[in-house]
Design a protein around this motif. Structure first.
Motif, PDB file in Angstrom:
ATOM      1  N   VAL A 258      28.304  83.666  66.847  1.00 48.81           N
ATOM      2  CA  VAL A 258      28.059  82.245  66.659  1.00 48.81           C
ATOM      3  C   VAL A 258      29.348  81.470  66.416  1.00 48.81           C
ATOM      4  CG1 VAL A 258      27.647  82.552  64.184  1.00 48.81           C
ATOM      5  CG2 VAL A 258      26.741  80.530  65.339  1.00 48.81           C
ATOM      6  N   ASP A 259      30.336  82.130  65.809  1.00 49.86           N
ATOM      7  CA  ASP A 259      31.546  81.406  65.414  1.00 49.86           C
ATOM      8  C   ASP A 259      32.714  81.577  66.374  1.00 49.86           C
ATOM      9  OD1 ASP A 259      31.586  84.055  64.710  1.00 49.86           O
ATOM     10  OD2 ASP A 259      32.643  83.762  62.805  1.00 49.86           O
ATOM     11  N   ILE A 260      32.561  82.410  67.397  1.00 58.15           N
ATOM     12  CA  ILE A 260      33.591  82.600  68.426  1.00 58.15           C
ATOM     13  C   ILE A 260      32.915  82.707  69.780  1.00 58.15           C
ATOM     14  CG2 ILE A 260      35.285  83.738  66.909  1.00 58.15           C
ATOM     15  CD1 ILE A 260      34.314  86.409  68.021  1.00 58.15           C
ATOM     16  N   ASP A 261      33.695  82.618  70.832  1.00 63.17           N
ATOM     17  CA  ASP A 261      33.158  82.703  72.193  1.00 63.17           C
ATOM     18  C   ASP A 261      33.970  83.730  72.982  1.00 63.17           C
ATOM     19  OD1 ASP A 261      31.641  82.182  74.453  1.00 63.17           O
ATOM     20  OD2 ASP A 261      32.962  80.559  75.106  1.00 63.17           O
ATOM     21  N   PRO A 262      33.736  85.020  72.734  1.00 66.02           N
ATOM     22  CA  PRO A 262      34.511  86.072  73.406  1.00 66.02           C
ATOM     23  C   PRO A 262      34.049  86.277  74.849  1.00 66.02           C
ATOM     24  CG  PRO A 262      32.856  87.066  71.997  1.00 66.02           C
ATOM     25  CD  PRO A 262      32.738  85.578  71.804  1.00 66.02           C
ATOM     26  N   THR A 263      34.836  85.827  75.801  1.00 65.21           N
ATOM     27  CA  THR A 263      34.474  85.940  77.214  1.00 65.21           C
ATOM     28  C   THR A 263      35.630  86.516  78.017  1.00 65.21           C
ATOM     29  OG1 THR A 263      35.227  83.678  77.656  1.00 65.21           O
ATOM     30  CG2 THR A 263      32.890  83.979  77.120  1.00 65.21           C
ATOM     31  N   VAL A 264      35.303  87.062  79.177  1.00 63.94           N
ATOM     32  CA  VAL A 264      36.316  87.580  80.088  1.00 63.94           C
ATOM     33  C   VAL A 264      35.884  87.245  81.517  1.00 63.94           C
ATOM     34  CG1 VAL A 264      35.196  89.855  80.075  1.00 63.94           C
ATOM     35  CG2 VAL A 264      37.529  89.635  80.924  1.00 63.94           C
ATOM     36  N   ALA A 265      36.813  86.743  82.307  1.00 61.64           N
ATOM     37  CA  ALA A 265      36.524  86.426  83.711  1.00 61.64           C
ATOM     38  C   ALA A 265      36.664  87.683  84.558  1.00 61.64           C
ATOM     39  CB  ALA A 265      37.480  85.354  84.216  1.00 61.64           C
ATOM     40  N   ILE A 266      35.650  87.957  85.348  1.00 60.31           N
ATOM     41  CA  ILE A 266      35.655  89.103  86.257  1.00 60.31           C
ATOM     42  C   ILE A 266      35.635  88.568  87.687  1.00 60.31           C
ATOM     43  CG2 ILE A 266      34.494  91.228  86.940  1.00 60.31           C
ATOM     44  CD1 ILE A 266      35.522  91.227  84.082  1.00 60.31           C
ATOM     45  N   GLY A 267      36.473  89.124  88.551  1.00 64.85           N
ATOM     46  CA  GLY A 267      36.519  88.620  89.922  1.00 64.85           C
ATOM     47  C   GLY A 267      37.141  89.598  90.898  1.00 64.85           C
ATOM     48  N   LEU A 268      37.331  89.124  92.112  1.00 63.03           N
ATOM     49  CA  LEU A 268      37.907  89.932  93.184  1.00 63.03           C
ATOM     50  C   LEU A 268      39.428  89.926  93.084  1.00 63.03           C
ATOM     51  CD1 LEU A 268      35.706  88.706  96.162  1.00 63.03           C
ATOM     52  CD2 LEU A 268      35.661  90.994  95.149  1.00 63.03           C
ATOM     53  N   VAL A 269      40.020  91.101  93.245  1.00 65.19           N
ATOM     54  CA  VAL A 269      41.470  91.266  93.242  1.00 65.19           C
ATOM     55  C   VAL A 269      41.874  91.906  94.564  1.00 65.19           C
ATOM     56  CG1 VAL A 269      43.422  92.441  92.171  1.00 65.19           C
ATOM     57  CG2 VAL A 269      41.611  91.508  90.747  1.00 65.19           C
ATOM     58  N   TYR A 270      42.812  91.272  95.265  1.00 65.83           N
ATOM     59  CA  TYR A 270      43.277  91.819  96.539  1.00 65.83           C
ATOM     60  C   TYR A 270      44.701  91.343  96.804  1.00 65.83           C
ATOM     61  CZ  TYR A 270      41.650  87.185  97.997  1.00 65.83           C
ATOM     62  OH  TYR A 270      41.447  85.831  98.092  1.00 65.83           O
ATOM     63  N   LYS A 271      45.355  92.026  97.735  1.00 65.43           N
ATOM     64  CA  LYS A 271      46.758  91.717  97.999  1.00 65.43           C
ATOM     65  C   LYS A 271      46.907  90.680  99.098  1.00 65.43           C
ATOM     66  CE  LYS A 271      49.333  95.157  99.382  1.00 65.43           C
ATOM     67  NZ  LYS A 271      50.166  96.373  99.322  1.00 65.43           N
ATOM     68  N   ASP A 272      46.290  90.910 100.239  1.00 61.79           N
ATOM     69  CA  ASP A 272      46.398  89.987 101.374  1.00 61.79           C
ATOM     70  C   ASP A 272      45.151  90.137 102.226  1.00 61.79           C
ATOM     71  OD1 ASP A 272      46.994  88.433 103.547  1.00 61.79           O
ATOM     72  OD2 ASP A 272      48.905  89.388 104.022  1.00 61.79           O
ATOM     73  N   SER A 273      44.298  89.135 102.241  1.00 65.66           N
ATOM     74  CA  SER A 273      43.039  89.220 102.987  1.00 65.66           C
ATOM     75  C   SER A 273      43.271  89.373 104.485  1.00 65.66           C
ATOM     76  CB  SER A 273      42.185  87.976 102.720  1.00 65.66           C
ATOM     77  OG  SER A 273      42.863  86.797 103.134  1.00 65.66           O
ATOM     78  N   ASN A 274      44.449  88.943 104.982  1.00 70.06           N
ATOM     79  CA  ASN A 274      44.722  89.046 106.420  1.00 70.06           C
ATOM     80  C   ASN A 274      44.891  90.492 106.879  1.00 70.06           C
ATOM     81  OD1 ASN A 274      44.742  86.222 106.886  1.00 70.06           O
ATOM     82  ND2 ASN A 274      46.831  86.096 106.078  1.00 70.06           N
ATOM     83  N   THR A 275      45.182  91.397 105.948  1.00 76.14           N
ATOM     84  CA  THR A 275      45.377  92.801 106.321  1.00 76.14           C
ATOM     85  C   THR A 275      44.116  93.631 106.121  1.00 76.14           C
ATOM     86  OG1 THR A 275      46.149  93.413 104.101  1.00 76.14           O
ATOM     87  CG2 THR A 275      47.814  92.631 105.670  1.00 76.14           C
ATOM     88  N   LEU A 276      43.069  93.038 105.597  1.00 76.20           N
ATOM     89  CA  LEU A 276      41.839  93.783 105.332  1.00 76.20           C
ATOM     90  C   LEU A 276      40.980  93.885 106.589  1.00 76.20           C
ATOM     91  CD1 LEU A 276      40.819  92.289 101.873  1.00 76.20           C
ATOM     92  CD2 LEU A 276      41.914  94.484 102.334  1.00 76.20           C
ATOM     93  N   GLY A 277      40.225  94.979 106.688  1.00 76.91           N
ATOM     94  CA  GLY A 277      39.309  95.164 107.800  1.00 76.91           C
ATOM     95  C   GLY A 277      38.113  94.232 107.696  1.00 76.91           C
ATOM     96  N   ARG A 278      37.432  94.075 108.812  1.00 77.48           N
ATOM     97  CA  ARG A 278      36.279  93.175 108.852  1.00 77.48           C
ATOM     98  C   ARG A 278      35.197  93.613 107.876  1.00 77.48           C
ATOM     99  NH1 ARG A 278      34.557  88.143 109.383  1.00 77.48           N
ATOM    100  NH2 ARG A 278      32.494  87.990 110.344  1.00 77.48           N
TER     101      ARG A 278
END
Length: 320
Positions: A258-278
């Motif tokens: 109630v007295d704090i808001d402990p949150t963490v953002a979770i998301g996609l991590v990648y180096k270069d989308s242009n080198t990734l396969g379809r």
């Protein structure tokens, strides 16, 4: 060796005549004859000999037919595989995700993706945020689903969801009667924490440090599933992401702070989308739907009483 001429030669032997080969390949008969003449000139050997009114394969022609049949099948397979890469129906995906989002949220998304594209070779690992980011940077993984990586790694990060941490306990725990927790309520309790390298451990330590005291006994456990089972067995409480599915009816509940808001953002991590396969790009797009769908059901949105959990300062502001 011209591939079209080899294809024509294989069709002649398989179908039994120049005419049938021309019809299947949609060539003029003169084109079929010209291609065979060029192939024979290229190889320096006659591939056909006359047997009365018929043209039959020579010894060299019979051997070439056996080899050409296998070769053309292989080439056809190669063409199909390359085509599948381009459409996302083939290829390989190597990615990793952290818990508990891996089991609680994205497992179904990944399963649906694999059912839709069974030819894709997928490798999904479970690891910590730091390890995932480092392996994405080194090229061992195509992408990851984790907390924001260090800026030194120079990786792209797309936040998808925000996880809120709460307190997991048995329903018969004395503190379970409270609808929400204050940091000072943790004092003196046995607390099960994740390992040192885990982002959730880092946040948990910040929560505990805000109490200004350290009268608790903490135990390090490397798995949320194990923490859940240990809490169920009556050993202390756990600080975990607030997923409704981690609760257990009549046995385990999760309470928010109630007295704090402990949150963490979770998301996609990648180096270069242009080198990734379809295929990798398509799976990443499916995971991006986490931002706009109700697939992520956090415990905080599942308890109507949580709306009543407000800090004393917030309550005073409401009355004011």
């Amino acid at each position: 060796m011209d591939l079209r001429a080899l294809t024509t030669f294989e069709a002649i032997l398989r179908l039994g005549s120049f005419q049938k080969a021309a019809e299947e390949l949609q060539f003029a008969p003169s084109t079929v004859t010209l291609q065979i003449q060029r192939l024979e000139a290229d190889l320096g050997v006659s591939l056909f000999v006359r047997d009365g009114k018929r043209m039959v394969a020579s010894e060299a022609g019979r051997w070439l037919y056996q080899e050409a049949s296998g070769l053309l099948k292989k080439i056809g397979s190669m063409r199909q595989t390359i085509s599948d890469f381009g459409t996302g129906n083939g290829g390989a995906i190597r990615f990793a995700a952290i818990e508990p989002i891996a089991s609680q949220t994205i497992a179904t998304i990944v399963a649906d993706f694999c059912k839709l594209r069974p030819q894709v070779q997928l490798s999904m690992e479970i690891s910590g945020s730091k390890s995932i980011a480092e392996r994405v940077r080194s090229g061992e993984l195509d992408f990851g689903l984790c907390a924001s990586p260090s800026v030194n790694l120079m990786l792209e990060f797309e936040p998808l969801i925000e996880e809120k941490l709460g307190v997991l306990m048995r329903t018969d725990h004395p503190m379970a009667k409270k609808t929400c927790f204050e940091v000072n309520d943790l004092a003196g309790l046995t607390i099960l924490l994740k390992e040192q390298t885990c982002i959730y451990r880092e946040i948990s330590e910040k929560i505990l440090s805000q109490s200004g005291q350290n009268p608790f006994f903490g135990m390090e456990v490397g798995s949320f599933s194990v923490i859940r089972q240990m809490v169920k067995a009556g050993l202390g409480i756990g600080i975990i992401p607030m997923y409704k599915s981690l609760e257990l009816e009549n046995t385990l509940v999760i309470r928010p702070f109630v007295d704090i808001d402990p949150t963490v953002a979770i998301g996609l991590v990648y180096k270069d989308s242009n080198t990734l396969g379809r295929a990798s790009l398509l799976l990443m797009n499916a995971l991006r739907d986490l931002r706009t769908t109700e697939q992520l059901q956090q415990c905080s949105t599942s308890h109507p009483e949580n709306a009543k959990c407000a800090s004393p300062a917030a309550q005073s502001a409401d009355h004011a």
